[in-house]
Design a protein around this motif. Structure first.
Motif, short mmCIF file in Angstrom:
data_model
loop_
_atom_site.label_atom_id
_atom_site.label_comp_id
_atom_site.label_asym_id
_atom_site.label_seq_id
_atom_site.Cartn_x
_atom_site.Cartn_y
_atom_site.Cartn_z
N LEU A 6 0.84 -1.21 0.00
CA LEU A 6 0.00 0.00 0.00
C LEU A 6 0.86 1.24 0.00
O LEU A 6 0.65 2.18 -0.77
N LEU A 7 1.85 1.22 0.89
CA LEU A 7 2.67 2.43 1.04
C LEU A 7 3.39 2.74 -0.26
O LEU A 7 3.43 3.87 -0.72
N ALA A 8 3.93 1.67 -0.88
CA ALA A 8 4.67 1.90 -2.13
C ALA A 8 3.75 2.52 -3.16
O ALA A 8 4.08 3.53 -3.79
N ALA A 9 2.57 1.88 -3.30
CA ALA A 9 1.66 2.37 -4.32
C ALA A 9 1.18 3.78 -4.00
O ALA A 9 1.17 4.67 -4.85
N LEU A 10 0.77 3.96 -2.76
CA LEU A 10 0.20 5.26 -2.40
C LEU A 10 1.24 6.37 -2.52
O LEU A 10 0.93 7.47 -2.97
N SER A 11 2.50 6.10 -2.09
CA SER A 11 3.48 7.19 -2.19
C SER A 11 3.70 7.55 -3.64
O SER A 11 3.85 8.72 -3.99
N LEU A 12 3.73 6.51 -4.47
CA LEU A 12 3.93 6.79 -5.90
C LEU A 12 2.77 7.62 -6.42
O LEU A 12 2.97 8.65 -7.08
N LEU A 13 1.56 7.18 -6.09
CA LEU A 13 0.39 7.91 -6.59
C LEU A 13 0.37 9.33 -6.04
O LEU A 13 0.03 10.29 -6.73
N LEU A 14 0.75 9.44 -4.77
CA LEU A 14 0.74 10.77 -4.16
C LEU A 14 1.69 11.68 -4.92
O LEU A 14 1.38 12.83 -5.21
N ASP A 15 2.82 11.11 -5.26
CA ASP A 15 3.81 11.92 -5.98
C ASP A 15 3.31 12.28 -7.36
O ASP A 15 3.54 13.38 -7.86
N ALA A 16 2.59 11.34 -7.96
CA ALA A 16 2.18 11.58 -9.34
C ALA A 16 0.89 12.38 -9.44
O ALA A 16 0.60 12.95 -10.48
N SER A 17 0.15 12.41 -8.37
CA SER A 17 -1.18 13.01 -8.48
C SER A 17 -1.10 14.49 -8.80
O SER A 17 -0.31 15.23 -8.22
N THR A 18 -1.95 14.89 -9.76
CA THR A 18 -2.02 16.33 -10.04
C THR A 18 -3.40 16.85 -9.69
O THR A 18 -3.72 18.00 -9.96
N ASP A 19 -4.21 16.00 -9.12
CA ASP A 19 -5.59 16.42 -8.86
C ASP A 19 -5.81 16.51 -7.36
O ASP A 19 -5.45 15.60 -6.61
N GLU A 20 -6.40 17.58 -6.96
CA GLU A 20 -6.52 17.82 -5.52
C GLU A 20 -7.37 16.74 -4.85
O GLU A 20 -7.01 16.23 -3.79
N ALA A 21 -8.46 16.34 -5.53
CA ALA A 21 -9.34 15.35 -4.91
C ALA A 21 -8.60 14.02 -4.77
O ALA A 21 -8.67 13.35 -3.73
N ALA A 22 -7.89 13.64 -5.83
CA ALA A 22 -7.15 12.37 -5.77
C ALA A 22 -6.13 12.43 -4.65
O ALA A 22 -6.01 11.51 -3.84
N THR A 23 -5.42 13.56 -4.62
CA THR A 23 -4.40 13.71 -3.56
C THR A 23 -5.06 13.55 -2.20
O THR A 23 -4.54 12.85 -1.32
#
Length: 1646
Positions: A488-505
């Protein structure tokens, strides 16, 4: 029959009729069979296919008569119709099949319902695969079983057992039917073992077999390379299979544990990057369906992950999702030409080539589409489902045969939602269960603890079951978390870094936050810290150097790859080139900040999440507080938030470096953030003690880091930790004790930091905490919890050891505020508070001292009554120490004022203070005895209250010798006022200490300082203050102090004499005091010496037997019997000799009550007075002794000093007169004489002598005369033996009288006459000129005194014997002989009148004593005096007016009158020679001019007509005294006559001579008068001679008379008519001498 015709019309009608019949349920089983057979025929003939289907449906749904073969036939019929060429028929048939299948199973369910009440004996299913072993099943169930079994056969492409007559079948349709049955009737399979068997034996193998092409297929591997051609995955089947699998897993997981493990592993495999896109998408959708079922996931975990040798399915699912997401970013998807192209564009990198959805910043800095973007891979986020439900898109595409094109980002979006739902599901499930466990646990423990419970045993049992259950559940929860957190952490950190959308973040952050909180609750530290680290990293700018995040457990996660079934999952660090909107630019918090860092809106979002985490889940953070707070500190720093009061952070400006740039977007957020920050620490009050300690420790270590960074530079430090420590302390006041020591200990370290801003905040925090702690409403209140109060105040005291002035200022301001708010309730905290004020040292700057002093003032004005009395001494010490501070004079002076106020307070509250102190003393004494030590306090033997006073006096005494004159003066005045006003409170014995330890000690020090003081001139008193010349050297300033001190001590000796005299060594004290007075009086300083005498006067004005009103009630110890005395002293001895009350009236009333007068030892008293006389004599002789040499520095005593000195004598004399003898008188005379001789300096003369012309006495001269007067009066009333002193007094006075003509000399000093002295010297250093006084008035006054005294004492034996009269005459002879030459005219006039007065008294006395010869030597002196005066050699001044001359002449006349009345009549008592001298004198006086020559010079001599006339008359008078009683008198007459006649003859001769010479000129008037007078005298004489008896007249006389005749005749020629008429009268009497000459004989006879 009708249908059999195969005629369409008839068939239609018949079918309709049959349907109606069936709907009325009138069809029997056989009829139904017939109908089905008939329908079959129609079907084979392809007639009315739709109607057929309808009929079948009606038949099967309206009743249950159709079973077994007929039923199967009907079903087959429908299947057959499904595969016709006509589309409509096909679809209708398909729908019918579905419905029929459903009906079959519904019948079975209904049948089960009916038979539910009958309990069946379960029959074991035999382990053979005999398809007919269904004998146990009821009819409907059998049908269903057969149907399902055949469906499996058909899908597997095998022949059906029951559905006889099937011609063709598609797998897709079969799978759909299977899925619908499994989905709609799960209970059938779960309740009936036969059906379960089918699932296991048929369905699962089938599914696995059908999956094989998908598993083997690898995208991009060409068929040529593999030996056997690989079957390509077929979308419709694959998709349907996955749907079946989903149902199986969802509904029958419990039955198919092993099979599910395989299915799940397959699902995971389908996510591999080398599978087709559509396959991966469908697989993700399937996984999503699982992820929304947390209980299912829990089961997986329990069944697989927690078993020893099984696959870790749950972990794999999570990791697979993670690697799937990573692969989407890392491998550009190839399945889709559009996507490939787009990704290519993006990689080749221009926003130009793909403006629409490139995810770059668009207009206004807003991304156009929500998307993930990572290292150039841009993946849009599609909205797919509502959160928590898995609504699949591709799993529903049942009509598609070809794989659909998957839109870009679809798979990513689903995977993303999988993760979110997974986290949400797990956390909500576990937290729910945790909550239940906790509440249950609470209720059971409560129940167990309640005493009413009867079955305790049972209760305990349930509790332990509870515990076991919890242990099991907890193991599951922990395993679930442990299994999933890495992925989870690996995926979420990656997504967090990649996210450009406030809601997704927001969603990602929420997931990380809930996971962190869950880990925290379960106590999984590593995973908790990892999630928190991820959020922290997200909050900070990329690559931000923050040690905390890199050193903790997070490091293990940062770049480690996890191996998941051989696949490598890289943990990806945040990339820096994300295209986020930058909202803030600030400075990094580092020792050497390199440039600036930027914060994006995502950083701010992460920060808010972090705040949220800390706020809501602070209790489970434990050691992670360190991470959280460190990150927040850095963010706060970058955003430029600065601490404000109370520790809240407010937007401030960065102090240095390029100042922080904030966009408006973030500006509006800042107040919110700062608010949340504050709330976060406010919520610390709800944390338990352990968590709170974690928080405090984290803050302290953060602060230590900040301190390290701030060392050695004065840059702005990070104050986050300090501010938050303060905030935390403030909200946790209710349990402050548990955190006070670590908190304040750390803040005290901060206060010592060299960086000023840092320590300023340390102090701010510390003082705010202390103030808040004291004002907080503790339970129990502070007043009952002294330990807590001292604990709270202690850090304040500790601050005193810090040398930074800014910290001390804060400390003092804090004290001031504490006093203002809490002053009344400080109680035992007072010593601490006072200690803080007293700890201020002299070198600590004015403002500090001033603030500390303000505190002290407040204490003294408001709080003395509220503090324990034992603290009063500390107050005195502190006030005294402020007096000694030399920074600010006003403070020193005011502190002396405070000491006065304190003393006043002691006085007013004396009783209560004393009681309390005695109580305390007793307690301490007891303690000391127990410990076996001596009670040690200053001035020990004195009672404690007296010690308090003595401390106060000692403090003031120290201040009295301060280097600053103003302080000395003020302290001195206060000391003596206090002793004067309040000394009565002291016990008698204490006075001994006051005199010797306080007063004399002070006098010694002052004397020493004064005599060694510097004589250099002080230019100015600092600033522009001019110093008066009388104070412009240190010596002069000390002089003032000496004066004050001496005066004060003297006053105490004077007013408290009754207290001091009974003390044993009063006479010793008296001697010491006299010694001090003497040394001061002889000091070479006019001011001191004069003041010393004033003090001398003061102590001498004491009237010894009579007391002032301030007497003690018990008589002093002198006349008390000794034993009592000893008893009273050796007894408890601490009680006062008299009870004091606070009302002054009472006290005075008591004192004035009647009491026995106190008999002091007279002898002792006399000794005291004689000691004083000796001192006086020493002062007098030393000070008036003329110095041997004179230069400009010679000290000559001033007039006021001498005056004061002499004025002391009368008072002193009163006490010593009984023993005062001639020696003493001699000594006195020397001093008086010397004192009067002292000259004054010319600059002082105008003040002492108003002007030379006024004849006044100086006060000194007055004093001298007074002294003599006192003596003389004393002698007058004194015993006989004292009268021998009279002559000495006369001598002294006569010596003064001589000063009128001959001023005294003062040593070798040259004095100028006052008129010639220069008043103001022009040159600065010219020696002052000394001016002799005008002694005339003094001498004259002395003369008057002499006369008065002589009048009283002329007859005294001593006066007679000592020839006083002769001395007086001798003294007067000087001015009388000088006459006009006297310095002052008044002198000789006074001398004359005095002589006359003295003689008028003295001559009778002299005559009385004529025989004794005591006056023999006086007569010649008297004769000479008359002679010198009447015929003076001095010439009258030219300007003498006629009137003056006549007045002076009248004085001469008086003298002659005296001779005629007092001397000549008593000639017989007087020596002859003397009388002869007098006669000669009278003769001389009666002749006007004796010179026979007429010279120019004599014209001016004014002739004294009256005088001459008087002399003449006196001569005449004594020529004819008729009553001759003694030959003596006759002799005077004869003598007088001959003198007279001779004189007449002379005058006449001279006149004739002058007349002849003058010719025509008239003679001068006076000569004419004289001749007329002589002529008259001659006629008078002759008349007198005739009247006298002839025998009385000497013949000789007659001869002389007749001899005048010729001379008279000569005068006839004179020209003056007046002379002529007088001549006539003179000549006429001569006729009596015209007798005839008688005969000789007669002559002879006669």
């Amino acid at each position: 029959m009708g249908c059999g015709t195969k005629e369409p019309k008839i068939t239609q009608l018949c079918l309709a009729a049959i349907q109606r019949l069936m709907s009325h349920e009138v069809v029997s089983e056989t009829a139904a069979g017939n109908i089905i057979n008939m329908l079959w025929q129609l079907m084979e003939n392809s007639l009315e296919e739709l109607k057929l289907l309808q009929t079948v449906l009606v038949l099967l749904t309206t009743n249950t008569v159709v079973h077994d073969e007929s039923l199967s036939k009907a079903i087959v019929l429908c299947f057959r119709l499904h595969f016709t060429k006509d589309n409509i028929t096909n679809n209708t048939a398909a729908a019918t099949v579905r419905q029929v299948v459903t009906v079959v199973f519904e019948r079975m369910v209904a049948e089960d319902e009916r038979h539910r009440d009958i309990i069946e004996q379960p029959v074991l299913v035999q382990g053979n695969s005999n398809r007919r072993s269904v004998s146990t099943l009821k009819p409907c169930a059998k049908d269903a079983y057969m149907l399902f079994q055949d469906l499996c056969q058909l899908v597997n492409a095998d022949a059906p057992y029951w559905l006889v007559g099937m011609t063709e079948m598609t797998r897709t349709f079969g799978l759909e039917l299977l899925e619908s049955v499994l989905n709609d009737f799960p209970q059938v399979f779960l309740q009936h073992q036969e059906f379960s068997f089918l699932l296991k034996e048929r369905v699962c193998p089938l599914v696995i077999k059908l999956f094989s092409p998908n598993i083997k297929f690898r995208q991009g591997s060409g068929s040529s390379s593999s030996p056997a051609p690989v079957e390509k995955p077929y979308f419709p089947i694959c998709m349907r299979l996955l749907r079946v699998v989903s149902v199986l897993i969802k509904q029958f997981y419990s039955l198919l544990v092993t099979e599910c493990e395989i299915f799940l592993s397959l699902l995971v495999k389908f996510l591999d990057a080398d599978k087709p896109q559509w396959l991966r998408a469908v697989a993700v959708e399937s996984i999503h369906r699982l992820c929304v079922q947390p209980q299912l996931l829990r089961s997986f975990c329990q069944s697989y992950d927690m078993k020893q040798h099984s696959t870790k399915v749950f972990r794999d699912i999570v990791n697979a999702l993670g690697s799937f997401i990573q692969s989407l970013f890392l491998v550009p998807p190839t399945g889709n030409p559009a996507t490939t192209n787009q990704a290519g564009n993006n990689n080749s990198g221009g926003p130009v080539s793909a403006p629409a959805n490139s995810g770059m910043l668009g207009i206004g800095g807003v991304t156009l589409l929500p998307a993930f973007e990572y290292r150039g891979t841009w993946i849009p986020i599609l909205t797919i489902t509502v959160q928590g439900s898995a609504k699949a898109t591709y799993l529903e595409m049942l009509d598609k045969v070809e794989p659909p094109t998957i839109p870009e980002g679809y798979a990513m979006s689903v995977a993303f939602h999988c993760l979110l739902d997974l986290v949400r599901g797990i956390t909500s499930m576990i937290e729910g269960e945790l909550g239940e466990v906790e509440t249950e646990y609470q209720t059971t423990t409560e129940a167990a603890s309640s005493p009413t419970q009867s079955s305790e045993q049972q209760e305990l049992q349930s509790t332990s079951d509870q515990m076991d259950k919890e242990i099991v559940s907890r193991a599951v929860w922990e395993e679930m978390v442990n299994a999933c957190w890495c992925g989870l952490l690996a995926a979420l950190s990656l997504l967090l870094d990649a996210s450009t959308d406030e809601a997704a973040t927001e969603n990602i952050l929420k997931a990380e936050l809930t996971m962190a909180a869950l880990c925290g609750r379960l106590g999984l530290v590593t995973s908790r810290d990892a999630f928190i680290t991820a959020i922290c990293k997200g909050s900070l700018p990329p690559h931000y150097a923050l040690t905390v995040l890199n050193t903790t457990t997070a490091a293990t996660l940062s770049n480690k790859s996890y191996s998941i079934q051989g696949q490598s999952v890289m943990m990806i660090s945040p990339s820096s080139e994300s295209h986020q909107q930058v909202v803030a630019v600030g400075q990094p918090l580092a020792v050497q900040p390199q440039g600036t860092v930027m914060l994006t809106s995502k950083n701010i979002q992460c920060m808010r999440t972090l705040l949220n985490l800390a706020h809501c889940h602070g209790a489970v953070l434990g050691t992670s507080w360190q991470l959280v707070l460190a990150t927040l500190q850095h963010l706060v720093w970058i955003l430029g938030l600065k601490p404000s009061s109370g520790g809240a952070l407010k937007p401030g400006r960065a102090v240095e470096g390029p100042s922080t740039v904030l966009t408006t977007a973030v500006m509006t957020d800042l107040p919110v953030i700062s608010n949340i920050l504050s709330r976060l620490f406010e919520s610390s009050q709800y944390l338990d003690d352990v968590s709170l300690h974690h928080l405090i420790n984290a803050l302290c270590s953060l602060s230590l880091e900040a301190m390290d960074m701030a060392y050695g530079n004065n840059k702005e430090p990070s104050l986050f930790a300090v501010a938050k420590l303060l905030e935390t302390g403030l909200v946790n006041m209710h349990r402050i004790e548990i955190l006070w020591r670590p908190l304040t200990g750390h803040l005290l370290e901060v206060c010592q930091h060299p960086n000023s801003r840092m320590r300023e905040w340390g102090a701010e925090a510390l003082t705010s905490l202390i103030k808040a702690g004291l004002t907080f409403n503790h339970d129990p209140p502070l007043s009952q919890n002294q330990r807590l109060q001292l604990l709270l105040l202690n850090p304040l005291k500790e601050m005193s050891s810090i040398n930074h002035p800014d910290i001390r200022l804060k400390q003092l301001e804090c004290v001031l505020q504490i006093l203002q708010s809490q002053g009344d309730s400080l109680g035992p905290g007072w010593p601490l508070v006072l200690g803080v004020m007293g700890a201020i040292r002299n070198d600590q700057g004015e403002s500090l001292i001033r603030t500390a002093f303000q505190c002290l003032q407040l204490v003294v004005t408001d709080f003395l009554p509220t503090m324990p009395c034992t603290c009063l001494q500390i107050v005195v010490d502190v006030a005294g120490s402020f007096g000694l501070h030399n920074q600010e004079l006003n403070i020193s002076l005011t502190s002396i004022g405070l000491l006065w106020n304190i003393s006043d307070y002691f006085f007013q509250r004396g009783e209560t203070i004393e009681k309390e102190l005695n109580k305390e003393e007793a307690a301490q004494q007891k303690q000391a005895e127990e410990k076996g030590v001596v009670l040690n306090r200053p001035f020990h033997p004195a009672p404690p209250f007296d010690c308090l006073w003595l401390c106060l006096y000692a403090k003031l005494g120290e201040l009295c010798v301060d280097p600053r004159p103003a302080v000395r003066k003020s302290a001195g005045q206060t000391l003596f006022s206090t002793i004067g006003a309040h000394g009565t409170l002291l016990q008698h014995s204490t006075w001994h200490t006051v005199i010797w330890k306080v007063l004399f000690h002070l006098l010694d020090r002052v004397r020493e300082s004064s005599t060694t003081a510097d004589k250099e001139k002080i230019e100015s008193g600092g600033g522009n203050i001019l110093i008066h010349h009388s104070r412009d050297t240190a010596e002069k300033q000390w002089a003032e102090t000496w004066v004050l001190t001496l005066a004060g001590v003297a006053r105490i000796f004077n007013t408290r004499r009754y207290l001091l005299q009974p003390l044993g060594d009063f006479s010793r004290a008296w001697d010491v005091l006299l010694d001090h007075i003497q040394s001061a009086a002889l000091s070479k300083n006019n001011e001191v010496s004069l003041a010393a005498l004033k003090s001398f006067q003061e102590i001498l004005q004491i009237v010894s037997p009579i007391r002032d009103s301030d007497k003690p009630e018990t008589p002093p110890v002198v006349n008390v019997p000794v034993p009592v005395l000893i008893g009273s002293i050796s007894g408890p001895g601490l009680s006062r000799p008299f009870v004091r009350t606070d009302s002054v009236g009472e006290r005075l009333g008591r004192y004035s009550s009647s009491e026995p007068p106190i008999v002091t030892d007279e002898l002792e008293d006399l000794n005291l007075w004689w000691a004083a006389w000796n001192t006086w004599y020493r002062i007098g002789s030393e000070s008036t002794k003329p110095p041997v040499t004179f230069d400009k520095l010679t000290f000559i005593p001033s007039q006021p000093f001498l005056t004061a000195l002499i004025q002391i004598f009368p008072a002193l004399y009163q006490h010593i007169k009984t023993g005062f003898n001639m020696d003493d008188l001699q000594k006195l005379g020397v001093i008086l004489h010397s004192a009067v001789s002292v000259p004054i300096s010319s600059d002082a003369s105008p003040f002492i002598l108003p002007s030379y012309t006024e004849a006044v006495l100086t006060s000194l001269q007055e004093a001298v005369l007074t002294a003599l007067d006192v003596l003389q009066k004393a002698i007058c009333v004194g015993p006989e033996n004292m009268q021998i002193m009279y002559p000495a007094i006369f001598d002294q006075l006569l010596a003064f009288v001589e000063f009128s003509c001959k001023p005294p000399q003062y040593g070798q000093l040259e004095t100028k006459h006052i008129a010639n002295a220069k008043y103001n010297q022009i040159q600065l250093f010219a020696p002052a000129e000394w001016v002799a006084l005008n002694y005339v008035p003094f001498a004259e006054r002395s003369l008057e005194v002499v006369v008065d005294l002589y009048q009283k004492t002329a007859c005294h034996k001593a006066v007679v014997n000592e020839k006083v009269l002769q001395n007086i005459i001798k003294t007067l002879r000087v001015p009388l002989s000088l006459k006009y030459s006297c310095p002052s005219e008044s002198t000789w006039k006074l001398a004359v009148s005095s002589l006359l007065k003295v003689l008028s008294i003295g001559l009778p006395v002299a005559r009385q004593h004529a025989s004794s010869g005591k006056f023999d030597s006086m007569w010649p002196e008297l004769a000479n005096t008359f002679e010198d005066f009447l015929f003076t050699k001095s010439i009258p001044p030219d300007n003498l007016s006629i009137q003056e001359f006549q007045r002076n002449e009248s004085i001469d006349v008086e003298v002659v009158q005296l001779i005629s009345t007092e001397i000549l009549p008593y000639a017989n008592f007087i020596p002859k020679e003397f009388v002869g001298q007098i006669m000669t004198m009278l003769n001389k006086g009666s002749i006007h001019s004796q010179s026979s020559s007429f010279t120019e010079a004599e014209i001016d001599i004014r002739l004294r007509e009256e005088f001459s006339k008087m002399c003449f008359e006196t001569l005449l008078q004594f020529s004819f005294s008729n009553k001759v009683t003694t030959p003596q008198e006759g002799y005077i007459s004869r003598m007088a006559l001959s003198v007279l006649l001779k004189r007449s003859q002379d005058v006449l001769h001279r006149y004739i001579e002058d007349e002849r010479l003058s010719g025509k000129c008239p003679l001068p008037r006076q000569q004419v008068t004289e001749i007329i007078f002589v002529l008259k005298a001659v006629s008078t004489l002759i008349d007198s001679l005739k009247k006298t008896q002839p025998e009385n007249v000497d013949g000789n006389t007659w001869a002389q008379v007749i001899a005048l005749y010729p001379t008279l005749v000569e005068c006839i020629t004179c020209s003056s008519a007046e002379v002529c008429s007088a001549l006539k009268e003179a000549l006429v009497p001569f006729k009596d001498f015209m007798q005839p000459p008688a005969s000789k004989v007669q002559n002879g006879e006669s």
